[in-house]
Write a protein that holds these residues in place. Structure first.
Motif: not given
Lengths: 115, 113
Positions: B6-13, B19-28, B84-85, B108-111
């Motif tokens: 997960x590339x974004x450790x802290x996001x403030x909006x 909102x878009x939170x990134x996720x990449x997985x390694x298994x193919x 509340x998100x 961690x998302x702070x709205x």
């Protein structure tokens, strides 16, 4: 229906003491998992029970950690001779155990503090 | 070793922002992907999951995620966030051949109202 329950919710112990953490899975769930959530390591898998099969212990960090599941239901995670690095939130999850489409449901966790 | 990033450790909006939170997985191989959320003082809850089929997955509370196989990604989206998100969001995948979950480091998302 009732979710996964864990006890105690908080446990403070002294270094070198043994602790037992309990998990009650959702009724009817055959699979049970223990994870650990700590500041430095994030969420880590510890151990997995599926029915009567031998548990997958591949995530246990040392031989001080052990777990058992009695009667296919309640599970106890035991940490012997606790160390300060064992301080973490220990999470239990359960699932139906139906294979690749299984979904795990988590309990509230036990916060362990080792002084 | 299999991993989830997960590339974004802290996001403030601000409220109503997208909102878009990134996720990449390694298994193919066979993928089983999840997003869990942990609200302050609460336990982990499942937001949504992907096993197969339509790569756009709808979850609870207006969240959705898109599985893009070519990018090994499973990003979480919400068009308009609410206060509340505010929570920590975890992307996870089953380990290869096993049902144990591998988690990303969390975002961690702070709205703000």
């Amino acid at each position: 229906g009732a979710g996964v329950s864990q006890s105690p919710s908080n446990k403070v112990t002294e270094k070198g003491k043994d602790v037992e953490l309990r998990c009650d899975p959702i009724s009817g769930h055959t699979a049970l998992y223990w994870y650990r959530q700590s500041l430095g390591q994030g969420l880590e898998f510890l151990i997995y029970f599926q029915g009567n099969s031998a548990p997958d212990k591949s995530g246990l960090p040392s031989d001080r950690f052990s777990a058992e599941r009695t009667g296919g239901s309640v599970s106890t995670l035991t940490i012997q001779r606790t160390q300060q690095e064992d301080s973490a939130v220990y999470l239990c999850a359960s699932s139906l155990g139906v294979g690749d489409t299984d979904t795990q449901y988590f309990g509230p966790g036990t916060r362990l503090t080792v002084l | 070793a299999q991993s989830v990033s997960q590339h974004n450790h802290h996001v403030i909006l601000s409220e109503a922002a997208s909102l878009e939170l990134g996720c990449n997985y390694s298994y193919g191989g066979t993928v089983n992907l999840f997003w869990y959320v942990q609200y302050p003082g609460q336990h982990l809850q499942l937001l949504l999951k992907y096993f197969s089929g339509d790569p756009l997955v709808k979850g609870i509370k207006g969240f959705e995620a898109e599985f893009i196989k070519s990018k090994f990604s499973f990003n979480l989206r919400k068009p308009s966030v609410q206060w509340s998100d505010t929570a920590e969001y975890f992307c996870a995948s089953f380990a290869n051949g096993y049902n144990k979950l591998i988690f990303g480091a969390g975002t961690r998302l702070a709205v703000h109202p």
